[in-house]
Design a protein around this motif. Structure first.
Motif, short mmCIF file in Angstrom:
data_model
loop_
_atom_site.label_atom_id
_atom_site.label_comp_id
_atom_site.label_asym_id
_atom_site.label_seq_id
_atom_site.Cartn_x
_atom_site.Cartn_y
_atom_site.Cartn_z
N LEU A 1 30.35 41.94 39.91
CA LEU A 1 29.45 42.16 41.03
C LEU A 1 29.88 43.41 41.78
O LEU A 1 30.82 43.36 42.59
N PRO A 2 29.26 44.57 41.51
CA PRO A 2 29.66 45.80 42.21
C PRO A 2 29.39 45.68 43.71
O PRO A 2 28.36 45.18 44.13
N GLY A 3 30.36 46.12 44.51
CA GLY A 3 30.21 46.10 45.96
C GLY A 3 30.31 44.73 46.59
O GLY A 3 29.91 44.55 47.74
N ALA A 4 30.85 43.75 45.88
CA ALA A 4 30.94 42.38 46.40
C ALA A 4 31.95 42.29 47.53
O ALA A 4 32.91 43.07 47.61
N GLY A 5 31.75 41.32 48.38
CA GLY A 5 32.68 41.05 49.47
C GLY A 5 33.84 40.20 48.98
O GLY A 5 33.89 39.79 47.81
N PRO A 6 34.78 39.90 49.87
CA PRO A 6 35.94 39.09 49.48
C PRO A 6 35.52 37.68 49.06
O PRO A 6 34.54 37.14 49.56
N ALA A 7 36.27 37.11 48.14
CA ALA A 7 36.02 35.74 47.67
C ALA A 7 37.31 35.13 47.17
O ALA A 7 38.24 35.85 46.79
N ASP A 8 37.35 33.82 47.16
CA ASP A 8 38.50 33.09 46.62
C ASP A 8 37.97 31.85 45.92
O ASP A 8 37.85 30.79 46.52
N TRP A 9 37.60 31.99 44.68
CA TRP A 9 37.09 30.92 43.84
C TRP A 9 35.88 30.24 44.50
O TRP A 9 35.81 29.02 44.62
N THR A 10 34.93 31.06 44.91
CA THR A 10 33.70 30.56 45.50
C THR A 10 32.76 30.10 44.39
O THR A 10 32.48 30.85 43.46
N THR A 11 32.27 28.87 44.48
CA THR A 11 31.34 28.35 43.48
C THR A 11 29.98 29.01 43.68
O THR A 11 29.41 28.97 44.76
N LEU A 12 29.46 29.62 42.61
CA LEU A 12 28.16 30.26 42.66
C LEU A 12 27.06 29.30 42.24
O LEU A 12 26.02 29.21 42.87
N ARG A 13 27.30 28.58 41.15
CA ARG A 13 26.32 27.59 40.68
C ARG A 13 26.97 26.68 39.64
O ARG A 13 27.94 27.05 38.99
N THR A 14 26.37 25.50 39.50
CA THR A 14 26.80 24.54 38.49
C THR A 14 25.56 24.03 37.78
O THR A 14 24.62 23.54 38.42
N VAL A 15 25.55 24.16 36.44
CA VAL A 15 24.42 23.71 35.64
C VAL A 15 24.97 23.00 34.40
O VAL A 15 25.71 23.59 33.62
N ASP A 16 24.60 21.73 34.23
CA ASP A 16 24.99 20.93 33.06
C ASP A 16 26.50 20.97 32.79
O ASP A 16 26.94 21.15 31.65
N GLY A 17 27.31 20.84 33.82
CA GLY A 17 28.75 20.80 33.65
C GLY A 17 29.41 22.17 33.53
O GLY A 17 30.63 22.26 33.41
N VAL A 18 28.63 23.23 33.55
CA VAL A 18 29.17 24.59 33.48
C VAL A 18 29.10 25.18 34.89
O VAL A 18 28.05 25.21 35.51
N THR A 19 30.26 25.65 35.37
CA THR A 19 30.34 26.18 36.73
C THR A 19 30.71 27.65 36.69
O THR A 19 31.59 28.06 35.93
N TYR A 20 30.04 28.43 37.53
CA TYR A 20 30.32 29.85 37.67
C TYR A 20 30.99 30.07 39.02
O TYR A 20 30.49 29.60 40.05
N PHE A 21 32.14 30.77 39.00
CA PHE A 21 32.91 31.04 40.21
C PHE A 21 32.98 32.54 40.47
O PHE A 21 33.14 33.33 39.53
N HIS A 22 32.86 32.92 41.73
CA HIS A 22 33.23 34.28 42.14
C HIS A 22 34.71 34.18 42.48
O HIS A 22 35.09 33.72 43.54
N VAL A 23 35.53 34.60 41.52
CA VAL A 23 36.98 34.39 41.61
C VAL A 23 37.60 35.22 42.72
O VAL A 23 38.32 34.71 43.58
N ALA A 24 37.36 36.52 42.69
CA ALA A 24 37.95 37.43 43.67
C ALA A 24 37.24 38.77 43.57
O ALA A 24 36.46 39.00 42.63
N THR A 25 37.54 39.62 44.52
CA THR A 25 37.02 40.98 44.49
C THR A 25 38.21 41.93 44.54
O THR A 25 39.07 41.81 45.42
N LEU A 26 38.28 42.82 43.57
CA LEU A 26 39.34 43.82 43.52
C LEU A 26 38.72 45.21 43.50
O LEU A 26 37.59 45.39 43.04
N ASP A 27 39.49 46.18 43.96
CA ASP A 27 39.04 47.57 43.91
C ASP A 27 39.32 48.15 42.53
O ASP A 27 40.40 47.94 41.97
#
Length: 178
Positions: free
Chosen positions: A27-53
């Motif tokens: 995610l270009p230009g994303a803000g800070p995050a710490d394992w933020t859940t983005l969505r969960t579908v059928d047991g599959v979860t997507y996390f915004h783990v972190a943002t690094l430069d």
């Protein structure tokens, strides 16, 4: 440029691995995050783990050119197992556009290196950087000098050690007993 990393957690397919983890997006230009859940579908979860430069360096432009010339230019996500946190099994170490740097991390055998397609905005940014800073270094084939080193023998062994006898002869019984 700040780059957020999205990691997918899916159920494991063997009894030895409860979960399967894979970096899937950036995610270009994303803000800070710490394992933020983005969505969960059928047991599959997507996390915004972190943002690094992501930093680009003038000394690495050859690597960026190499990556931009591939069929699908990518960013490389470097992660490491993190046993300190039970809720976050992976720690984001680095995000890079350099395949050479990614190879260095892959060689140590402890890091997980994932390849993620480079978004158009990041690709344009890297291309502009390369256009400003890349200097093509011409290949120069090294040639041997013309000095003949096989024509004369400079000596045998170290000249500081006194050789009182022929070094190629077989040792005598007197010399082997000492």
């Amino acid at each position: 440029m700040p780059i957020g990393v999205v990691v997918r957690r899916a159920p494991g397919v063997t009894r030895w691995a409860k979960w399967s983890w894979k970096a899937t997006d950036v995610l270009p230009g994303a803000g800070p995050a710490d394992w933020t859940t983005l969505r969960t579908v059928d047991g599959v979860t997507y996390f915004h783990v972190a943002t690094l430069d992501v930093d680009l360096h003038a000394s690495d432009t050859e690597a960026y050119v190499h990556e931009l010339q591939t069929r699908c230019p990518s960013l490389y996500i470097i992660m490491r197992a993190d046993t300190a946190r039970s809720d976050a099994p992976l720690r984001l170490v680095s995000v890079t556009a350099s395949p050479y740097e990614a190879q260095d991390y892959a060689d140590n055998g402890e890091d997980i290196v994932e390849k993620v397609a480079m978004p158009a905005a990041v690709r344009n940014w890297v291309e502009a950087y390369v256009a400003r800073h890349h200097v093509e270094v011409p290949f120069v084939k090294r040639r041997r000098d013309r000095q003949r080193v096989d024509a004369t023998q400079d000596g045998i062994g170290d000249h500081r050690i006194n050789q009182t006898t022929d070094v190629y002869r077989a040792p005598t019984t007197h010399e082997t007993q000492s």
